[in-house]
Design a protein around this motif. Sequence first.
Motif: not given
Length: 713
Positions: A367-368, A445-452, A526-532
């Motif tokens: 969760i970001v 190469e790997s990031s939490l935002l990209h992977d999970s 970028r198709r990342v679920p998000a809201f404000t």
Amino acid sequence: MLLVIKNGDDKYLSTGIAPVPSKSPELYLCARLSPKRIQTAAGHVHFRVTSQTNVPHGAKKGDQGKPLRGFFSAKEEFSDARDSTDRLENPVITSSVHAPPMAGPMWSQRLPVLLLLLCGALLDGSALPASSSYEFTAFRMQQFNMGQHKHEDDSVTASLCSGVQRMTVCVQGAEDDCLSVFRVQRMTGAEDDRLSVFRVQRMTVSLCSGCRGAAVVAEARSPDDPALTRKCVVMRASDFTAGNVREARRQNAAAILVLLPQNMYNVTPEDIQTFSQTEAELLQKETLTPVYVTQEDEQLLFMVSEIQRTAASRTSSIFFRVFRSFVTATAFQILVSNTTPIKALTDTTVVALEGVLRGSGEDPPTIVVTAHFDSYGLAPWRSFGADSNGSGVALLLELIRLFHKLYSSPRTTPQFNLMFALTGGGKYNFLGTKRWIEENLDHAESSLLHDSAAFVLCLDTLGTGDQLFAHVSKPPRPDTPMGSFLDVLNEVISSRFPSLTLSLVHKKINLVESSVSWEHERLSLRRVPAFTLSRLDDPKSQSRGSILDTLAHMDLRKLKRNGVIIAEALGRFMFNLSHTGSPKDVQLFTGHMDLQESRLSSLMTALSSVPRAAQLLEQDPAQALLLDSLEQEFRHFLQHVQRYSFRMDRREPEITFFDQMKQQVVMYRVKPAAFDLFLGGCIAVYLGLVYSAVQNAGWLYCRLKAAVKTKSQ
């Protein structure tokens, strides 16, 4: 030397700037200054002498309460005159001067002084001499260019219909932006024909906003004055309206000087709304009229009263106006000397911070929580952004502290990674968020935002209000993590704060436009679920960018309430407590885990005391210190903290700022040209009388002698 005359009620009468002689300062003070009314010896006339070098004769530190020379019961303060705030708050010497009895030869010596004071009071003169000047710092309206790509068309195939024959078109010269040659093959024959067609143009549109001018040499005028051409229009916060600004620009005013009140608590919400609307209208377009902002003080307020009196006298009779223009009228000249051309700052840096709290288990979802930390307003040096978005940053830092306590024990560590991020450039199309996303999704190469990433929560403008709005680009399904979290959020609000409402606002992203309205739209692209989450329902609200967005109009109780809602909702979602009881009965953050209002107040004070405009990152040491402090806060509570510094491309920068945002302004007090003519006429008449008396001295002597002889007989 700044001299301030006050009456017994501590009300301002007049001021002056002039050197004080080292001898007989009380004689100078009485003769030089001309208050609007003179009180008797039993009354009180307070005067303040602001200087540390020229002090009245006999005054020294430690003389508080001791009598000094003078005949008024007065209060005398010596302080540094370089800064208006220090001048009022940091007195160096405070002494009392008691009135001695006026009798004998002392009265005869001071009689001329009283006569001078009476003459000054009758003429209603000002303490500021006609030849004096006053220098202050003003902040220029910001100027920036936003580069946007429009009409990008890189298609390589098309179909053309010519009558009944269908033709296939293939690009042969795709690299030419102006003209492309296509090979056309008819479907009914083997021959090849060539024709020239024109591709849809590809261009970069630069949106210019703000003020291009800087130099000012003009006379100060009130916005009520009918003649504003080539004048500097001085407006207080209540006068800064869209109508007055349009009228000043229509008459080609030389400049606009906006005076901000010293006490923001006295500004009404109606004035703030009007001011913010005018601000937004000015920043939408580019203007050649220089616009400056400064804080009002006694000298500037005196200038405002004088020019308002001049504007009001224009409605009086023609005889009174001519007489006042010749004798008593005073003009104020505003000078901003700028010989250096304004230069573009193409190497702007945008900073982003991120840190993580690792959850339990293998590859847990993430969760970001994000917020942008920069501010926006008419003048960058006066943009403190308390609510937008200092409130979001303060809540994010408090959430970091609370969840650090949960994650510090294996027994209370949830099965979720919790990532926190602060981004810059939020007021300029969320450039920092865009670069941070690219760094995590494209370059790492790997990031939490990209992977999970389960979902991203963006905090924006949460310092007050009785409504909350969840802004989404696409309504989430109930079975998704973001949909479940919104249900938990609504459950917490309805259970613990029933007077508060949460509304879902759906706004589709316009792919044709390159600008976005909310931070979550950068992630949704970028198709990342998000809201404000915000207290505002409209992204174009003037509250998101105003120099009047200060701590004076924040509600810390509502800020804490919003923080409790977010913390409880995150905790209940991560620990899956939806079926264990209502949020009112089962509370995670109580006792030593409660949100601290004192800490929120300290964070808001620190954030709103520094202008956090994006263009000041490398110019203001206080902002660099603030960023270092935020980074240290991240490193104290979080793991894997990284600080990104993104520089704009020098050849094609996404945003271009300009320098000279802070200028020294000099205010001269001068008499109009008509006064010089009047004074010259008076001198000519005087010299003529003297010349006539000298030329006819013999005749006058004989006449006087004859008159005396006749009287004696």
